[in-house]
Each structure stands twice: as C-alpha cells, then as structure tokens.
Enzyme design. Structure first.
Site, mmCIF file in Angstrom:
data_model
loop_
_atom_site.group_PDB
_atom_site.id
_atom_site.type_symbol
_atom_site.label_atom_id
_atom_site.label_comp_id
_atom_site.label_asym_id
_atom_site.label_seq_id
_atom_site.Cartn_x
_atom_site.Cartn_y
_atom_site.Cartn_z
ATOM 1 N N CYS A 2 -38.088 12.033 -24.619
ATOM 2 C CA CYS A 2 -37.974 11.072 -25.471
ATOM 3 C C CYS A 2 -38.160 11.463 -26.850
ATOM 4 O O CYS A 2 -38.889 12.213 -27.298
ATOM 5 C CB CYS A 2 -38.916 9.894 -25.067
ATOM 6 N N ARG A 27 -33.478 17.036 -27.474
ATOM 7 C CA ARG A 27 -34.508 16.937 -26.580
ATOM 8 C C ARG A 27 -34.272 16.306 -25.267
ATOM 9 O O ARG A 27 -34.841 16.488 -24.307
ATOM 10 C CB ARG A 27 -35.861 16.223 -27.195
ATOM 11 N N TRP A 73 -35.815 9.213 -22.311
ATOM 12 C CA TRP A 73 -35.347 9.899 -20.955
ATOM 13 C C TRP A 73 -36.093 9.251 -19.881
ATOM 14 O O TRP A 73 -37.436 9.227 -19.617
ATOM 15 C CB TRP A 73 -35.958 11.383 -21.244
ATOM 16 N N ASN A 99 -43.364 7.358 -25.960
ATOM 17 C CA ASN A 99 -43.227 8.749 -25.417
ATOM 18 C C ASN A 99 -44.462 8.854 -24.404
ATOM 19 O O ASN A 99 -45.424 8.688 -24.823
ATOM 20 C CB ASN A 99 -42.957 10.005 -26.140
ATOM 21 N N GLY A 100 -44.198 9.263 -23.056
ATOM 22 C CA GLY A 100 -45.397 9.436 -22.248
ATOM 23 C C GLY A 100 -45.258 8.505 -21.019
ATOM 24 O O GLY A 100 -44.189 7.914 -20.843
ATOM 25 N N GLU A 483 -33.588 33.800 -13.307
ATOM 26 C CA GLU A 483 -33.589 33.313 -14.593
ATOM 27 C C GLU A 483 -31.731 33.065 -14.805
ATOM 28 O O GLU A 483 -31.481 31.924 -15.387
ATOM 29 C CB GLU A 483 -34.131 34.151 -15.872
ATOM 30 N N LYS A 487 -30.178 29.392 -15.143
ATOM 31 C CA LYS A 487 -29.358 29.103 -16.450
ATOM 32 C C LYS A 487 -28.113 28.444 -15.796
ATOM 33 O O LYS A 487 -27.469 27.431 -16.460
ATOM 34 C CB LYS A 487 -28.923 30.299 -17.311
ATOM 35 N N GLU A 490 -28.489 24.922 -14.533
ATOM 36 C CA GLU A 490 -28.874 23.809 -15.516
ATOM 37 C C GLU A 490 -27.895 23.516 -16.235
ATOM 38 O O GLU A 490 -27.745 22.094 -16.328
ATOM 39 C CB GLU A 490 -29.774 24.789 -16.562
ATOM 40 N N HIS A 506 -32.646 38.422 4.963
ATOM 41 C CA HIS A 506 -33.533 37.592 5.573
ATOM 42 C C HIS A 506 -33.140 35.924 5.654
ATOM 43 O O HIS A 506 -33.723 35.253 5.773
ATOM 44 C CB HIS A 506 -34.996 37.671 5.363
ATOM 45 N N LYS A 605 -35.612 18.882 -22.926
ATOM 46 C CA LYS A 605 -36.128 20.179 -23.784
ATOM 47 C C LYS A 605 -37.515 20.426 -23.541
ATOM 48 O O LYS A 605 -37.999 21.563 -23.264
ATOM 49 C CB LYS A 605 -35.624 20.134 -25.202
HETATM 50 C C1 G6P Z 1 -37.908 22.264 -19.240
HETATM 51 C C2 G6P Z 1 -36.611 22.968 -20.144
HETATM 52 C C3 G6P Z 1 -36.689 24.338 -19.659
HETATM 53 C C4 G6P Z 1 -38.170 24.969 -19.911
HETATM 54 C C5 G6P Z 1 -39.274 24.114 -19.346
HETATM 55 C C6 G6P Z 1 -40.493 24.769 -19.766
HETATM 56 O O1 G6P Z 1 -37.458 22.036 -18.207
HETATM 57 O O2 G6P Z 1 -35.492 22.474 -19.857
HETATM 58 O O3 G6P Z 1 -35.743 25.236 -20.461
HETATM 59 O O4 G6P Z 1 -37.967 26.390 -19.506
HETATM 60 O O5 G6P Z 1 -38.960 22.820 -19.545
HETATM 61 O O6 G6P Z 1 -40.898 24.649 -21.226
HETATM 62 P P1 G6P Z 1 -41.670 25.142 -22.044
HETATM 63 O O7 G6P Z 1 -41.301 24.418 -23.308
HETATM 64 O O8 G6P Z 1 -43.079 24.813 -21.487
HETATM 65 O O9 G6P Z 1 -41.305 26.526 -21.923
#
Ligand code: G6P
Length: 610
Positions: A2, A27, A73, A99-100, A483, A487, A490, A506, A605
């Site tokens: 948010c 965000r 969000w 927010n929160g 990773e 990616k 996501e 396995h 984000k």
């Molecule tokens: C969210 C983002 C990811 C990020 C994760 C941890 O899920 O979409 O890209 O890796 O949070 O975020 P941070 O800011 O703690 O690295």
C-alpha cells in the site's frame, strides 16, 4: 504494498495526490482512492484498478488544498471500491488511509457495532475510522481522538486522518509502516515513501514507531503516543527523480538489469583495500572484532534476499569457515529458535521494511543476539533497528521483481566474506588480493552479459509458451537456480522450480519430456563434472536444455540446445554474473506474454504484512 500520500498547502490537492500515488505505483497495489476537502465536505473517490482510472473519475476539485490518497494492496477483503481507502466513520466526516494490519480488528468491530456503528467494508482499517469517531465525539479534537484510538489497537499502522471539523489539519501516526513528512513552503506533505514527495521538497522528517504528527500547511508537530513532544532533525534527500524514472527503458526491471555494472560498483566503491587484499565497511567498524570471532552466523531474509543469503552460506562456509544457517524470516520468528553465545544474526532486506524480516530481527535481539542488517533503503526500519550494518547502495529499486538489489547483496556478502576470511587467516594475503582484483573486474563482465541481451530475447521467443520450467544448479549455483525460477514465476506466471541438480533424480526427473525446458547453471567450477551428468540425464529424456556456461565451453556445446555465455570469474563471485541472463530470460518471456513486468499480479515490492 500500500502507498500513502497526504497534502496540505496551497496547490490543487487532488493533483498533488494523484501525482504522488503514481510515484508509489511501483510498490504494487490493486485499488486506489483519494479524499479531498471540497466546500467544507469530504469528497471521496475510490476504484479498483490503477491510479489512472481513479484520475479519470475525480470531481473538479480545483479549490481543494488538503487531502489524502492511497493505493491499497488487499489483505482483508477483496480489492473493490468499498474496501479501497480512504475509509470513513458513520457520519462520513472523518476519513483515514492506512498501511499495515489491525490485528484485533474483529473484536473492535464487534464492540463498535454493538455501540451502533455501521460498517460498510470488510477491512480492518474501517474500525479505526469508527474508533476515532468515538473519541472525537468526546474530545472534539482529532489529534487526541487518533492518539486514544491507537491505544486500543494491536498490529501495525501508518495512517493519515482528516476531518471536516478541522479543515486544515492532517494527523498521521506510525507503528511498523513507514511514513515520511515533506516540508515545503506554505505546504507540507506526508507519504509512505520519499519518492512521492521529491517533486515538491527534499527536506524531510522520518516518523518513528509510536509517533504521531499533526500537520498543517505552516507547521509539523511531532509527539509520541504518550503525548510528549518529540524533536527530530530535518534530513535532506539526495537522490534524484530521474533515478527513479525509467531512463529510456521500456520497464523499470529492464533498466535495473542494465544498471548492474554501476550498482555493483557502487556496492564495492571505497570498500576494497587493494594492497591488503581485504575489505572495509564503515557500518561494521564498531563490531568488526565481534564478527571475526563469531561462532556461527544466522542469516534471515525473505524472497530474493533469502536466495542471496543462501549464496552467502556457500561462500562464507567455504572461505571464512564460519558455520552459516539461513532461515526464512517468517519461520525463524515463530519457531522459538535456539541462539547461542557467539551467534551473530544478519537480516538481509532490499526494502528494509519487510515485516517478517523485521520481526525476525527483533526476535533475535530479544533473545540477546547481536543483529546486523544488509539493507538497500537508507533509513528504513531494519536499517535503523539493526545494531550495525552495511548498506548495499543499489539505489531505488522499482521493479517489483528484485534484480539489481540481489547482485548488490551478493557483492556485500562477498565483502563480508573477504573481510572474515582474511581476519581469520583462512585465506592468504595473495588469495585476498586475487579476490579484490577480480571484484574490480566484475562490472565490466556484467556489461558484457547485458550486451548479449538480444540472444536471450530470441531464446525467450522460443520458450514463451512453455507451461513449466526447471532450473538446476549445484553448489553456489543452486541458489542461482532458485532465483532464476523465482524471477520467472513472479513476472511471467509460468510455473518454475529451482532444484539442486543432483536432487532432480529424486522427483523432478519424472516431469521431464520434450515440453519441459531445463535451465542449467553449469560453470567450469568445482561442480562442473557432476552437472554434466545431470544435463545428460535431461537430454536422455528429450528435455530442452538451456545452459548458462562459461565462454568457450566446447563440451557443453554438444549437450545443450542453447548456451548463454558468461565470463569466467571466481566461484564465490560467479552468482553475480550467472544470475543476469536468468533475469533477462524471465523479463523477455514475461514481456512476450504481455505481462505487467514491473507490477506483477498479487505481488508487492515491500511486504509490510505477515
Ligand atoms: C517481496 C518482493 C521480493 C523481495 C521480498 C523480500 O516479496 O516482491 O522481490 O525479494 O519481498 O523483500 P526485501 O525488501 O526484504 O528484500
């Protein structure tokens, strides 16, 4: 996650708020709304979807000079108009953005309903509007009403409240959700993120947890929730708006991938001492001895940062010979972990606001551990609450899928590793110097990889319709595989799994057929011979093999359908290079599938909820 913007001053408030909300779009959000004071009454507009849609439905509010805006969000209740913020009390005269999460909202809602309050939404936030209404009726003062209402609340909040009865005041408060106040000339602003303010001012004040701010166009007054005045220095923001704009690239993510030669350099700038083959980080100076004597590291993180932590484990155990445990922050905080004397806890976070990571850090501190941060966003909560730490200096990262922050996290972990390995004498001066020299070469090597983006794009064209992907690697390449898979899922919504290549037999091997692309990270390192056999196993089952390989690898040329080359480097540094083609591959596949690369569905984000 948010976003919050509030404005009080002399300009057209709707315009300022919409512009601010657009700056916060990165965000991640699924609905938006604003409230402005128009002819003495709150005018509220809300909608699911994007800020541009909200903008089109706004009334002509040229005379309004105060208001609040929000991008939501969804956490409690689906993303629709009713659940979008701002929320109002029964009278519609008090509006709030939040927010929160209010954890005891259900009990509060029942209590308020029994007192006659009528609820319109399913959100936790709306209880706050009604609680504030209750106290405002009694005390006829918005600041007091907000303060008393917050005393009844469990959970986290960054809020801004406005009321028809106090037409020139915004009241804001924070616990766990960031808020920054921008100080202007006959105007003041507040936002969850400085990027929403920077067009108007560079002079800011960060609100801390359990503080409340009363903001008018002339003045900002800070207090804690006990009603005691708080003094806070003004800070000057140095980053530019251009830094957070797309800079000619189609998407922020692509821009951020291409920025990596520079961001990686920024992460190591001034931190390498060539002659001594060692690193030096200002933020750790005070605790250097402690770190060097540590008996164990526990690294906590979420998402991409967790993958960086896992790379850290491989390299620190191999070079510095310190045992490293890597934990998901969300698991650590709830499983009553055992911390021993000599343990040092590290929290890795791009945003510095991820709630699970923050809570895990607090848990570690509560258990008496020294807890240090590896953070990108300067002044973020994790940065402030860590006992010491290192900024990664990757600059603002706007694409929701993390790219440049990851490679900068890897640089910092390598710096820490180098420092430790030299201090603990597990590597020699010569070995230290070799690492330093190679670190200096990394930016140019990244440049070479991003120049080859065209080849990755053509591979993406071939595989854009695939429904599943496997990513496989061994040793330090295993977290890179994780990773790469993260990616892809996501941003393209293709199912992808990262696996240690040897574990494939396995389970995942059952999935392999001519429709399954398998991406291998197969560099000429200590795991090279082993992974060649794993590639053969996939070939034998007609899987499509894409390999991230070192330059001029003739053996792999015979085995792979596609080879993407990366320059050779030291094993500990290689993830910084090998991840980049994987970032590009997921980017191009997502673009070709028509996905919203910078704001993928359901993701945020900065995840400031559990
Ligand atoms: C969210 C983002 C990811 C990020 C994760 C941890 O899920 O979409 O890209 O890796 O949070 O975020 P941070 O800011 O703690 O690295």
């Amino acid at each position: 996650m948010c976003g919050i913007v509030g404005y009080v001053g002399v300009k057209n408030a709707s315009k300022v708020l919409i512009e601010g909300l657009k700056r916060l779009e990165y965000r991640g959000y699924d609905s938006a709304g604003i409230s402005v004071l128009l002819n003495g009454h709150l005018a509220i507009s809300k909608t699911p979807g994007k800020v541009s849609r909200l903008e089109k439905m706004l009334p002509d509010a040229g005379s309004s000079v105060i208001g609040i805006g929000h991008t939501r969000w969804a956490t409690h209740g689906e993303p629709n108009t009713v659940n979008a913020h701002p929320h109002t009390d029964c009278s519609g005269r008090i509006a709030i953005i939040h927010n929160g999460i209010i954890e005891n909202y259900s009990a509060l809602r029942t209590k308020l309903a029994s007192m006659g309050h009528a609820f319109k939404s399913q959100t936790d936030t709306e209880v706050l509007a009604h609680l504030i209404e209750e106290f405002n009726k009694r005390f006829m003062n918005l600041e007091i009403a907000v303060r008393l209402a917050l005393k009844e609340v469990d959970g986290t909040f960054g809020i801004v409240v406005m009321s028809e009865s106090e037409p020139d005041v915004l009241v804001a408060a924070r616990r766990g959700s960031p808020l920054v106040i921008g100080l202007g000339d006959s105007e003041n602003l507040i936002a969850s993120d400085a990027s929403a303010l920077i067009k108007h001012t560079r002079e800011v004040i960060y609100l801390h947890d359990n503080e409340i701010a009363v903001i008018t166009k002339e003045k900002v007054q800070l207090k804690n929730l006990e009603d005691e005045a708080v003094e806070r220095e003004t800070e000057h923001l140095t980053f530019d708006l251009e830094q957070i704009e797309k800079g000619g690239y189609a998407h922020f993510m692509l821009k951020e991938i291409h920025e990596q030669p520079d961001t990686v350099l920024n992460s190591m700038r001034g931190r390498l001492i060539d002659a001594d083959g060692i690193s030096m980080m200002g933020g750790l100076r005070e605790v250097e001895e402690k770190i060097a004597k540590a008996r164990r590291f526990v690294i906590l993180a979420c998402g991409t940062s967790w993958h960086a932590a896992l790379v850290g484990k491989y390299i620190i155990e191999q070079y510095a010979k310190i045992p490293v445990e890597v934990d998901y922050a969300s698991e650590f905080r709830y499983r009553n972990p055992v911390l021993l004397d000599g343990d040092i806890v590290w929290a890795i976070s791009q945003s510095g606001e991820t709630l699970d990571t923050l809570a895990a850090l607090r848990e570690a501190k509560k258990k008496g551990a020294d807890a240090y941060g590896i953070v990108n966003v300067v002044g973020s909560t994790i940065a402030r609450e860590s006992d010491a730490g290192v900024y990664i200096h990757a600059g603002p990262e706007i694409g929701v899928a993390s790219t440049k922050a990851f490679t900068s996290q890897l640089v910092v972990l390598n710096l820490i590793n180098l420092y430790l390995a030299r201090k603990r004498k597990s590597i020699t001066l010569e070995q230290g110097k070799e690492i330093v020299e190679e670190m200096h070469r990394i930016p140019d090597k990244i440049r070479k990889i991003v120049e080859n983006a065209g080849q990755v794009e053509s591979i993406a064209e071939e595989f854009k319709e695939s429904r599943n992907f496997l990513y496989l690697g061994r040793g330090v390449n295993f977290p890179v595989a994780l990773e790469g898979a993260l990616k892809l899922k996501e941003i393209s919504y293709i199912h992808a799994e990262g696996y240690p290549a040897a574990e494939m037999k396995h389970g995942p091997i059952a999935l392999i057929d001519e429709n399954m692309p398998a991406v291998f990270i197969a560099l000429r390192d200590s795991t090279y011979d082993k992974i060649l056999s794993n590639i053969q196993e996939v070939r034998a089952r007609k899987g499509n093999v894409i390999v991230i390989a070192n330059e001029a690898d003739d053996r792999l040329k015979e085995l792979a359908d596609h080879i993407i080359e990366v320059p050779t480097t030291l094993e500990a540094l290689s993830p910084i290079l090998s991840v980049i083609p994987l970032q590009l591959l997921s980017y191009y596949i997502a673009v070709k599938r028509g996905c919203n690369v910078d704001q993928p569905r359901n993701l945020a984000k900065s995840v400031t909820v559990e």
